[in-house]
Design a protein around this motif. Structure first.
Motif, PDB file in Angstrom:
ATOM      1  N   LYS A  73       0.830  -1.204   0.000  1.00 40.76           N
ATOM      2  CA  LYS A  73       0.000   0.000   0.000  1.00 40.76           C
ATOM      3  C   LYS A  73       0.865   1.256   0.000  1.00 40.76           C
ATOM      4  CE  LYS A  73      -3.556  -2.699   0.415  1.00 40.76           C
ATOM      5  NZ  LYS A  73      -4.414  -2.983  -0.771  1.00 40.76           N
ATOM      6  N   ALA A  74       0.303   2.323  -0.523  1.00 42.39           N
ATOM      7  CA  ALA A  74       0.984   3.609  -0.487  1.00 42.39           C
ATOM      8  C   ALA A  74       1.153   4.057   0.957  1.00 42.39           C
ATOM      9  CB  ALA A  74       0.198   4.652  -1.274  1.00 42.39           C
ATOM     10  N   PRO A  75       2.260   4.726   1.297  1.00 38.50           N
ATOM     11  CA  PRO A  75       2.470   5.179   2.683  1.00 38.50           C
ATOM     12  C   PRO A  75       1.319   6.041   3.170  1.00 38.50           C
ATOM     13  CG  PRO A  75       4.465   5.440   1.384  1.00 38.50           C
ATOM     14  CD  PRO A  75       3.388   5.069   0.420  1.00 38.50           C
ATOM     15  N   ALA A  76       0.856   5.760   4.383  1.00 35.51           N
ATOM     16  CA  ALA A  76      -0.296   6.487   4.927  1.00 35.51           C
ATOM     17  C   ALA A  76       0.073   7.883   5.395  1.00 35.51           C
ATOM     18  CB  ALA A  76      -0.897   5.696   6.090  1.00 35.51           C
ATOM     19  N   ASP A  77       1.364   8.123   5.647  1.00 33.72           N
ATOM     20  CA  ASP A  77       1.767   9.416   6.195  1.00 33.72           C
ATOM     21  C   ASP A  77       2.084  10.448   5.125  1.00 33.72           C
ATOM     22  OD1 ASP A  77       3.956   8.086   5.292  1.00 33.72           O
ATOM     23  OD2 ASP A  77       5.269   8.602   6.973  1.00 33.72           O
ATOM     24  N   PHE A  78       1.896  10.107   3.833  1.00 32.24           N
ATOM     25  CA  PHE A  78       2.128  11.079   2.778  1.00 32.24           C
ATOM     26  C   PHE A  78       1.039  12.148   2.799  1.00 32.24           C
ATOM     27  CE2 PHE A  78       4.868   8.628  -0.516  1.00 32.24           C
ATOM     28  CZ  PHE A  78       5.940   8.744   0.357  1.00 32.24           C
ATOM     29  N   THR A  79       1.456  13.383   2.668  1.00 30.27           N
ATOM     30  CA  THR A  79       0.500  14.486   2.583  1.00 30.27           C
ATOM     31  C   THR A  79       0.649  15.160   1.232  1.00 30.27           C
ATOM     32  OG1 THR A  79       2.020  16.148   3.481  1.00 30.27           O
ATOM     33  CG2 THR A  79       0.746  14.855   5.065  1.00 30.27           C
ATOM     34  N   GLU A  80      -0.270  16.033   0.939  1.00 30.64           N
ATOM     35  CA  GLU A  80      -0.228  16.754  -0.325  1.00 30.64           C
ATOM     36  C   GLU A  80       0.981  17.675  -0.413  1.00 30.64           C
ATOM     37  OE1 GLU A  80      -2.108  16.271  -2.923  1.00 30.64           O
ATOM     38  OE2 GLU A  80      -3.225  14.701  -1.863  1.00 30.64           O
ATOM     39  N   ASN A  81       1.590  17.961   0.748  1.00 27.23           N
ATOM     40  CA  ASN A  81       2.743  18.859   0.755  1.00 27.23           C
ATOM     41  C   ASN A  81       4.046  18.167   0.368  1.00 27.23           C
ATOM     42  OD1 ASN A  81       1.126  21.003   1.662  1.00 27.23           O
ATOM     43  ND2 ASN A  81       1.406  20.415   3.810  1.00 27.23           N
ATOM     44  N   VAL A  82       4.052  16.827   0.292  1.00 32.78           N
ATOM     45  CA  VAL A  82       5.260  16.096  -0.087  1.00 32.78           C
ATOM     46  C   VAL A  82       5.410  16.161  -1.606  1.00 32.78           C
ATOM     47  CG1 VAL A  82       6.441  13.875  -0.084  1.00 32.78           C
ATOM     48  CG2 VAL A  82       5.029  14.547   1.874  1.00 32.78           C
ATOM     49  N   LEU A 531       5.511   2.192  -5.208  1.00 31.22           N
ATOM     50  CA  LEU A 531       6.902   1.841  -5.489  1.00 31.22           C
ATOM     51  C   LEU A 531       7.796   2.213  -4.313  1.00 31.22           C
ATOM     52  CD1 LEU A 531       9.042   0.827  -7.506  1.00 31.22           C
ATOM     53  CD2 LEU A 531       9.151   3.161  -8.422  1.00 31.22           C
ATOM     54  N   ILE A 532       7.555   3.379  -3.719  1.00 34.50           N
ATOM     55  CA  ILE A 532       8.310   3.794  -2.540  1.00 34.50           C
ATOM     56  C   ILE A 532       8.082   2.817  -1.391  1.00 34.50           C
ATOM     57  CG2 ILE A 532       8.572   5.608  -0.804  1.00 34.50           C
ATOM     58  CD1 ILE A 532       9.717   6.289  -3.551  1.00 34.50           C
ATOM     59  N   SER A 533       6.838   2.406  -1.202  1.00 37.04           N
ATOM     60  CA  SER A 533       6.527   1.431  -0.153  1.00 37.04           C
ATOM     61  C   SER A 533       7.201   0.094  -0.424  1.00 37.04           C
ATOM     62  CB  SER A 533       5.006   1.239  -0.050  1.00 37.04           C
ATOM     63  OG  SER A 533       4.370   2.408   0.413  1.00 37.04           O
ATOM     64  N   LEU A 534       7.211  -0.304  -1.700  1.00 40.72           N
ATOM     65  CA  LEU A 534       7.841  -1.577  -2.065  1.00 40.72           C
ATOM     66  C   LEU A 534       9.336  -1.561  -1.745  1.00 40.72           C
ATOM     67  CD1 LEU A 534       7.541  -4.367  -3.328  1.00 40.72           C
ATOM     68  CD2 LEU A 534       7.927  -3.326  -5.572  1.00 40.72           C
ATOM     69  N   PHE A 535       9.986  -0.429  -1.960  1.00 40.55           N
ATOM     70  CA  PHE A 535      11.401  -0.310  -1.598  1.00 40.55           C
ATOM     71  C   PHE A 535      11.606  -0.609  -0.113  1.00 40.55           C
ATOM     72  CE2 PHE A 535      12.104   2.970  -5.194  1.00 40.55           C
ATOM     73  CZ  PHE A 535      12.428   1.957  -6.079  1.00 40.55           C
ATOM     74  N   GLN A 536      10.735  -0.055   0.719  1.00 35.24           N
ATOM     75  CA  GLN A 536      10.874  -0.240   2.154  1.00 35.24           C
ATOM     76  C   GLN A 536      10.624  -1.690   2.546  1.00 35.24           C
ATOM     77  OE1 GLN A 536      12.005   2.230   4.333  1.00 35.24           O
ATOM     78  NE2 GLN A 536      12.250   0.352   5.534  1.00 35.24           N
TER      79      GLN A 536
END
Length: 573
Positions: A73-82, A531-536
């Motif tokens: 899943k996509a990171p839950a802590d991402f905000t529109e400001n990232v 993809l970022i989550s998959l890296f982690q």
């Protein structure tokens, strides 16, 4: 055996090898741009370069850790400001020097590198080209490194350009090719959740037809077809490889490292280190291959590049053109943050968006800047300051040669300052020719590898160009283009259309795709976040097995299974 029979037997053997290489070498978008064209058909010496196709399980342990891609899943802590992407910068670049390697039998790069120019003089008659035939590199870096990591040349180039370069300054270090594969894997797992009226964004597995793939899985209807494959629909995934074969041959080597030793080319593994970097290394069953166009038509892309590209360099006071067998590729390493995660990405670039005059101006300015540094007297100058009469500039009869003073005539700002440069100073320019006695050559015997420093600065990123060739009535697949160029942040594309290999200057176009690529990234930001989550997830799993592993792509065949998965195995090397 009669001579004619011997020749025929040799041809049959060659074609059989070509078919074997085709079967073992899956093609991705990035692989196409990595291949280097050789005008000559294979000879006995050429065939020595090839190795037997490797087993995907080579050097891997039996224990398997599985990652279900649909569960990432996509990171839950991402905000529109990232920011989606920021901090884009070319860190280093290099060219492969095949001429030096042939003389010294040591892989050699020149750093920083310089891209070739596309030379299409106005009014030039149309070009009638033959289909691509000959020797190609699928992964030139791995092939030239002869069993060592294909990332070594890129990391070495970074160290050569930046003394303070540290691999741990990055969260992920990888080839662009790996990012394309992982993006398409996530995309494939998400197809069932997309709007069915929206066309697929790429051809991830290049199956001859999805109906045929589904039919094989169903075994004539005796077994249920997975709903996932039904959702893909007809026409999706056309290409030259089946889904199963594409998945069975896809592997990415993975390392969790705490450092890198540039002298030995080895990673440092320290479990106690607080900062670790995920290193993804491209792995192919075959790093090069032979194409015989009469048996395996691949288009005209490499024939076009061979005919129209020119590698220019400043050597011994002259700007000269290097042959296609002297310089065999230009690679860049670009850094950027993707949703806050810092990546270092290596990619192969086709050419540059400069005219011949603009490029000569750029490379000449770098040469002059190098002249202004202290201790620039060449070893080829005599003690009294006159030129050594036994030293002659490297010039091939088949190359174009330009006097550097003539090149300076194109300068606008520095013309007055540079037009009076003494001839003896021009001869003291650092040579980038393939000379084993070159004082600018640095050897790394433990790798082994040679690095030749050039007076070039890092080539401007906004002038790097991707080249595509297409049939006149074939459209450019922009979705595939954006996937490839987004991960290298290449903004310019040059397209040459042809009719059965006939290319005309009037049928070429050059485009800045920055706006379209930005829109594509925004449309696909959820996949990029995954993809970022998959890296982690990969970091965590590989860390649990000692820091060395490999990813394998798996397509499940049972309707009860998640259709797309990654298997992680420990690596013994």
């Amino acid at each position: 055996m009669p001579e004619g029979s011997m020749r025929k037997a040799g041809e049959i053997k060659l074609l059989s090898r070509s078919r074997a290489l085709e079967a073992s070498s899956p093609i991705s978008h990035d692989m196409v741009s990595e291949r280097i064209y050789d005008r000559d058909l294979p000879t006995a010496n050429t065939l020595k370069m090839f190795s037997v196709a490797r087993d995907i399980k080579e050097g891997l342990e039996d224990d398997v850790t599985e990652i279900l891609v649909s569960g990432v899943k996509a990171p839950a802590d991402f905000t529109e400001n990232v920011p989606l992407i920021e901090g884009i910068r070319i860190v280093s670049s290099y060219n492969w020097l095949a001429e030096h390697e042939a003389d010294s039998e040591i892989p050699t790069i020149q750093v920083p590198g310089a891209p070739p120019i596309l030379h299409l003089p106005p009014g030039r008659p149309p070009l009638q080209l033959k289909p691509d035939t000959g020797h190609y590199f699928i992964d030139q870096n791995a092939s030239r490194m002869k069993g060592k990591s294909g990332l070594i040349p890129g990391l070495t180039a970074c160290h050569a350009c930046e003394k303070n370069f540290k691999i741990t300054d990055y969260d992920v270090v990888t080839d662009r090719n790996n990012l394309i594969k992982l993006f398409e894997l996530i995309e494939l797992s998400a197809v069932g959740n997309k709007d069915p009226t929206k066309p697929a964004t790429s051809t991830p597995w290049r199956a001859p037809s999805i109906e045929a793939a589904a039919a094989r899985r169903a075994r004539g209807g005796s077994r249920p077809v997975h709903p996932f494959f039904q959702q893909l629909g007809p026409g999706h995934g056309r290409g030259i490889k089946s889904m199963d074969r594409r998945a069975e041959a896809t592997r990415i080597d993975v390392d969790m490292v705490s450092g890198y030793d540039n002298d030995t080319g080895k990673y440092i593994y320290d479990d106690s280190s607080a900062k670790k970097t995920l290193v993804l290394t491209r792995w192919e069953p075959q790093n090069d291959e032979i194409i015989v166009s009469s048996r395996d038509f691949r288009g005209f892309g490499h024939s076009f590049l061979t005919e129209t590209r020119q590698f220019l360099s400043c050597e011994d006071g002259r700007v000269i053109q290097r042959g296609p067998k002297d310089v065999t590729g230009f690679h860049c390493l670009v850094e950027y943050k993707l949703f806050g995660m810092k990546l270092l990405v290596r990619y192969h670039a086709d050419a540059c968006d400069m005219t011949r005059e603009e490029f000569v101006k750029w490379i000449s300015q770098d040469a002059l800047r190098d002249l202004e540094e202290p201790d620039t007297q060449s070893e080829y100058d005599s003690e009294d300051g006159s030129e050594d009469p036994d030293r002659t500039p490297y010039e091939s009869p088949a190359t174009d040669t330009f006097d550097l003073l003539d090149a300076f005539k194109t300068l606008s700002v520095k013309t007055e300052q540079t037009s009076n440069v003494p001839t003896k100073l021009l001869s003291s320019l650092k040579s980038t020719s393939a000379d084993v006695n070159n004082p600018d050559t640095i050897s790394l015997p433990q790798i082994p590898m040679d690095i030749i420093h050039t007076p070039n600065t890092i080539f401007p990123a906004h002038k790097i160009l991707q080249v595509k060739t297409r049939g006149k009535h074939t459209g450019l697949n922009r979705e595939k283009l954006y996937i490839q160029l987004f991960f290298s942040q290449t903004r310019n594309v040059f397209v040459a259309y042809h009719t059965r290999g006939l290319f005309s200057e009037a049928e070429t176009s050059k485009e800045d795709i920055t706006e379209g690529m930005a829109k594509w990234a925004n449309d696909n930001k959820e996949i990029l976040k995954k993809l970022i989550s998959l890296f982690q997830v990969i970091k965590d799993k590989v860390g649990e097995i000692g820091g060395k592993g490999a990813l394998e792509f798996v397509l499940k065949k049972k309707a009860s299974d998640d259709p797309v998965a990654l298997e992680i195995r420990g690596r013994s090397d």
